[in-house]
Write a protein that holds these residues in place. Structure first.
Motif, short mmCIF file in Angstrom:
data_model
loop_
_atom_site.label_atom_id
_atom_site.label_comp_id
_atom_site.label_asym_id
_atom_site.label_seq_id
_atom_site.Cartn_x
_atom_site.Cartn_y
_atom_site.Cartn_z
N PRO A 37 3.73 13.72 6.26
CA PRO A 37 5.09 14.29 6.25
C PRO A 37 6.13 13.22 6.55
O PRO A 37 5.94 12.39 7.44
CB PRO A 37 5.05 15.34 7.38
N GLY A 38 7.21 13.21 5.77
CA GLY A 38 8.31 12.28 5.99
C GLY A 38 8.07 10.86 5.53
O GLY A 38 8.94 10.00 5.69
N ASP A 39 6.92 10.58 4.94
CA ASP A 39 6.60 9.22 4.51
C ASP A 39 7.24 8.91 3.16
O ASP A 39 7.54 9.81 2.38
CB ASP A 39 5.09 9.03 4.42
N VAL A 40 7.44 7.63 2.90
CA VAL A 40 7.92 7.14 1.62
C VAL A 40 6.81 6.27 1.05
O VAL A 40 6.37 5.32 1.71
CB VAL A 40 9.21 6.32 1.78
N VAL A 41 6.32 6.60 -0.14
CA VAL A 41 5.23 5.85 -0.73
C VAL A 41 5.60 5.34 -2.12
O VAL A 41 6.42 5.93 -2.81
CB VAL A 41 3.92 6.68 -0.82
N GLY A 42 4.98 4.22 -2.51
CA GLY A 42 5.21 3.65 -3.82
C GLY A 42 4.12 2.67 -4.17
O GLY A 42 3.36 2.24 -3.30
N GLY A 43 4.03 2.31 -5.42
CA GLY A 43 3.05 1.34 -5.89
C GLY A 43 1.89 1.98 -6.60
O GLY A 43 1.84 3.18 -6.83
N ASN A 44 0.94 1.11 -7.01
CA ASN A 44 -0.24 1.56 -7.73
C ASN A 44 -1.45 0.82 -7.17
O ASN A 44 -1.65 -0.35 -7.49
CB ASN A 44 -0.10 1.28 -9.21
N PRO A 45 -2.23 1.46 -6.31
CA PRO A 45 -2.10 2.83 -5.81
C PRO A 45 -0.98 2.92 -4.78
O PRO A 45 -0.62 1.93 -4.13
CB PRO A 45 -3.45 3.11 -5.16
N ALA A 46 -0.44 4.13 -4.62
CA ALA A 46 0.69 4.33 -3.70
C ALA A 46 0.27 4.05 -2.26
O ALA A 46 -0.83 4.40 -1.84
CB ALA A 46 1.20 5.75 -3.84
N ARG A 47 1.16 3.41 -1.52
CA ARG A 47 0.95 3.15 -0.09
C ARG A 47 2.31 3.30 0.60
O ARG A 47 3.37 3.25 -0.05
CB ARG A 47 0.38 1.77 0.14
N SER A 48 2.27 3.45 1.90
CA SER A 48 3.50 3.65 2.66
C SER A 48 4.43 2.45 2.53
O SER A 48 3.98 1.30 2.59
CB SER A 48 3.15 3.89 4.13
N LEU A 49 5.70 2.72 2.34
CA LEU A 49 6.70 1.66 2.25
C LEU A 49 7.44 1.50 3.57
O LEU A 49 8.37 0.70 3.66
CB LEU A 49 7.69 1.95 1.11
N ARG A 50 7.03 2.28 4.54
CA ARG A 50 7.62 2.15 5.88
C ARG A 50 6.74 1.23 6.71
O ARG A 50 5.52 1.26 6.61
CB ARG A 50 7.71 3.51 6.54
N GLY A 51 7.36 0.41 7.52
CA GLY A 51 6.65 -0.56 8.34
C GLY A 51 5.76 0.01 9.34
O GLY A 51 4.72 0.23 9.54
#
Length: 51
Positions: A37-51
């Motif tokens: 919940p509340g996470d921001v993901v991106g990429g291939n495969p998707a991963r968290s973009l938050r530190g």
């Protein structure tokens, strides 16, 4: 799928994946794992973009 989830254009969810409330999926992301919940993901495969 959670409430208030935002999907960017071209994002894909593959398999039995749970996406939490208020999550953001970046454009062209390939989601193959659960998104917290509340996470921001991106990429291939998707991963968290938050530190």
């Amino acid at each position: 799928m959670g409430s208030r989830v935002e999907f960017g254009p071209g994002a894909v969810v593959i398999g039995d994946v749970s996406i939490g409330d208020d999550a953001v999926i970046a454009p062209s992301a390939v989601v193959v794992r659960d998104v917290r919940p509340g996470d921001v993901v991106g990429g291939n495969p998707a991963r968290s973009l938050r530190g």
